[in-house]
Design a protein around this motif. Structure first.
Motif, mmCIF file in Angstrom:
data_model
loop_
_atom_site.group_PDB
_atom_site.id
_atom_site.type_symbol
_atom_site.label_atom_id
_atom_site.label_comp_id
_atom_site.label_asym_id
_atom_site.label_seq_id
_atom_site.Cartn_x
_atom_site.Cartn_y
_atom_site.Cartn_z
ATOM 1 N N SER A 79 0.821 -1.208 0.000
ATOM 2 C CA SER A 79 0.000 0.000 0.000
ATOM 3 C C SER A 79 0.857 1.260 0.000
ATOM 4 O O SER A 79 0.538 2.244 -0.685
ATOM 5 C CB SER A 79 -0.931 0.000 1.211
ATOM 6 O OG SER A 79 -0.186 -0.030 2.418
ATOM 7 N N LYS A 89 1.033 4.181 -3.026
ATOM 8 C CA LYS A 89 0.864 5.621 -2.840
ATOM 9 C C LYS A 89 2.099 6.394 -3.301
ATOM 10 O O LYS A 89 1.989 7.498 -3.820
ATOM 11 C CB LYS A 89 0.566 5.938 -1.372
ATOM 12 C CG LYS A 89 -0.802 5.462 -0.900
ATOM 13 C CD LYS A 89 -1.030 5.808 0.554
ATOM 14 C CE LYS A 89 -2.393 5.315 1.027
ATOM 15 N NZ LYS A 89 -2.637 5.633 2.459
ATOM 16 N N THR A 149 1.886 12.150 -1.348
ATOM 17 C CA THR A 149 0.516 12.451 -0.934
ATOM 18 C C THR A 149 0.374 13.915 -0.538
ATOM 19 O O THR A 149 -0.602 14.579 -0.902
ATOM 20 C CB THR A 149 0.110 11.547 0.241
ATOM 21 O OG1 THR A 149 0.244 10.177 -0.150
ATOM 22 C CG2 THR A 149 -1.326 11.806 0.647
ATOM 23 N N SER A 185 -8.623 8.035 -7.113
ATOM 24 C CA SER A 185 -8.897 8.366 -5.709
ATOM 25 C C SER A 185 -8.781 7.136 -4.809
ATOM 26 O O SER A 185 -8.269 7.225 -3.690
ATOM 27 C CB SER A 185 -10.290 8.986 -5.581
ATOM 28 O OG SER A 185 -11.307 8.044 -5.897
ATOM 29 N N GLU A 186 -9.210 5.978 -5.299
ATOM 30 C CA GLU A 186 -9.088 4.750 -4.515
ATOM 31 C C GLU A 186 -7.637 4.306 -4.412
ATOM 32 O O GLU A 186 -7.194 3.807 -3.370
ATOM 33 C CB GLU A 186 -9.935 3.637 -5.144
ATOM 34 C CG GLU A 186 -11.428 3.902 -5.118
ATOM 35 C CD GLU A 186 -11.970 4.049 -3.715
ATOM 36 O OE1 GLU A 186 -11.435 3.393 -2.788
ATOM 37 O OE2 GLU A 186 -12.908 4.842 -3.524
ATOM 38 N N ARG A 187 -6.894 4.476 -5.492
ATOM 39 C CA ARG A 187 -5.484 4.082 -5.476
ATOM 40 C C ARG A 187 -4.679 4.955 -4.517
ATOM 41 O O ARG A 187 -3.821 4.471 -3.789
ATOM 42 C CB ARG A 187 -4.902 4.191 -6.888
ATOM 43 C CG ARG A 187 -3.487 3.651 -7.013
ATOM 44 C CD ARG A 187 -2.997 3.690 -8.449
ATOM 45 N NE ARG A 187 -2.808 5.049 -8.925
ATOM 46 C CZ ARG A 187 -3.563 5.640 -9.832
ATOM 47 N NH1 ARG A 187 -4.571 5.000 -10.381
ATOM 48 N NH2 ARG A 187 -3.318 6.879 -10.220
ATOM 49 N N ASP A 203 -6.116 6.774 -2.084
ATOM 50 C CA ASP A 203 -6.814 6.799 -0.793
ATOM 51 C C ASP A 203 -6.870 8.220 -0.226
ATOM 52 O O ASP A 203 -6.514 8.481 0.927
ATOM 53 C CB ASP A 203 -6.116 5.866 0.204
ATOM 54 C CG ASP A 203 -6.961 5.629 1.459
ATOM 55 O OD1 ASP A 203 -8.192 5.788 1.380
ATOM 56 O OD2 ASP A 203 -6.382 5.281 2.503
ATOM 57 N N GLN A 236 -9.395 11.658 0.281
ATOM 58 C CA GLN A 236 -10.782 12.081 0.341
ATOM 59 C C GLN A 236 -11.084 13.191 -0.668
ATOM 60 O O GLN A 236 -12.146 13.200 -1.288
ATOM 61 C CB GLN A 236 -11.117 12.571 1.758
ATOM 62 C CG GLN A 236 -12.599 12.756 2.030
ATOM 63 C CD GLN A 236 -13.365 11.442 1.960
ATOM 64 O OE1 GLN A 236 -12.856 10.403 2.342
ATOM 65 N NE2 GLN A 236 -14.579 11.480 1.455
ATOM 66 N N ARG A 273 -11.705 11.822 -3.990
ATOM 67 C CA ARG A 273 -13.036 11.198 -4.029
ATOM 68 C C ARG A 273 -14.116 12.255 -4.267
ATOM 69 O O ARG A 273 -15.071 12.027 -5.012
ATOM 70 C CB ARG A 273 -13.301 10.434 -2.736
ATOM 71 C CG ARG A 273 -12.442 9.190 -2.550
ATOM 72 C CD ARG A 273 -12.942 8.339 -1.390
ATOM 73 N NE ARG A 273 -12.126 7.160 -1.192
ATOM 74 C CZ ARG A 273 -11.153 7.080 -0.299
ATOM 75 N NH1 ARG A 273 -10.889 8.118 0.477
ATOM 76 N NH2 ARG A 273 -10.436 5.973 -0.171
#
Length: 322
Positions: free
Chosen positions: A80, A84, A144, A208-210, A212, A214, A217
């Motif tokens: 994970s 990211k 991120t 957005s899911e990859r 993670d 908000q 999203r």
């Protein structure tokens, strides 16, 4: 009184492991892989003569390869984070790097210390695996944070493009050309996927899911609802950009307010270990009189449990959800 240099050697070897993996990464993929590069990686690959389809395939492979490899032993703890961070190394390559760096650390420990061989092997493996994990974790955090910082400006650029008459796909393409990495290449992949027929809302949702995140999203949901129900997308995204910017300012404010508490917690967590190392360096025989007592090992375990509990408690106290 003799002063042992072994703790310093351990620290230097671990730092060397971090420097080696970063240097290897930049050597294999060049400066374009760096997050502070002004020209995003997608445009750099296109300028070098690669075709649009070839670049899209390469970037999509890099963006999805890690989560697909979670079943690999040992690699699941990194998957994970590596996703990211968008690490361009493949999962087998990362595992090979871990083993290679562990071997280098073992050589350094053999040359620089007199520790027993089983301990050297264990510490070398911990340094190789832990060094790569720390490196990937730092990459993920920086990437991120950069995307969160770039997103409000990118959405506002989309709004301006929509207001002058560009379709949404062209607005995303403009963002892909004008915005630096990491968001520039991400939007470039979405633009290329839309050019080959994929739904824009679906691409945004997948990103957005990859990642993670908000805020991404929110963007995916806004575009999907507008596609299904209609409406003024420019006004929707304008409101969304203000919300994202306000959230970003709030995150920064919370980070500033909790900074002192975080550093205090870090100091309280690290100081006992530094004190232990310092005592052993300055006076290696300090604990000789109590080592053979029956309560020494239980006391050490209790202290270790309190130190671990302290780390979790301190992190909980400053982990404010916004």
């Amino acid at each position: 009184m003799t002063i042992s240099a072994e703790p310093i050697i351990y620290g230097l070897i671990f730092v060397a492991v971090l420097v080696l993996v970063e240097g290897l990464y930049l050597t294999v993929f060049g400066k374009s892989i760096s997050l502070n590069n002004k020209v995003n990686r997608r445009l750099d690959l296109l300028e070098k003569g690669a075709g649009r389809e070839q670049v899209l395939e390469q970037l999509r492979k890099e963006m999805t390869q890690h989560l697909k490899s979670q079943s690999i032993p040992l690699y699941s703890i990194l998957a994970s984070k590596a996703q990211k961070a968008n690490i361009a190394f493949t999962p087998p390559q990362i595992i090979m790097i871990m083993m290679g760096l562990s071997f280098v650390a073992f050589i350094g420990l053999t040359v620089g210390t007199g520790t027993a061989a089983p301990i050297r092997v264990a510490v070398a493996l911990a340094m190789g695996i832990g060094g790569v994990y720390v490196w990937i974790n730092n990459k993920a955090k920086k990437r991120t944070a950069l995307i969160e910082e770039q997103l409000p400006d990118a959405v506002e650029l989309m709004v301006r493009s929509l207001r002058v008459g560009h379709p949404f796909s062209s607005a995303v393409g403009i963002v892909a050309k004008e915005v630096a990495d990491p968001l520039g290449s991400e939007m470039g992949v979405i633009s290329d996927e839309a050019a080959y027929g994929r739904d824009m809302g679906e691409s945004l949702k997948a990103m957005s899911e990859r990642m993670d995140m908000q805020d991404l999203r929110f963007l995916a949901v806004a575009v999907t609802i507008q596609q299904q129900s209609g409406g003024n997308l420019a006004e929707i995204l304008d409101g969304l950009s203000k919300v994202i910017r306000a959230r970003f300012k709030l995150f920064r404010r919370v980070k500033a307010i909790t900074a002192e508490a975080k550093w205090s917690g870090m100091f309280l967590s690290v100081f006992p270990l530094l004190a232990l190392v310092g005592i052993n360096v300055i006076q290696p025989n300090y604990y000789d009189e109590v080592k053979e007592t029956a309560v020494f090992i239980p006391a050490c375990l209790v202290v270790a449990a309190f130190l671990v509990a302290n780390v979790f408690v301190m992190r909980t106290l400053v982990n404010i959800k916004v």
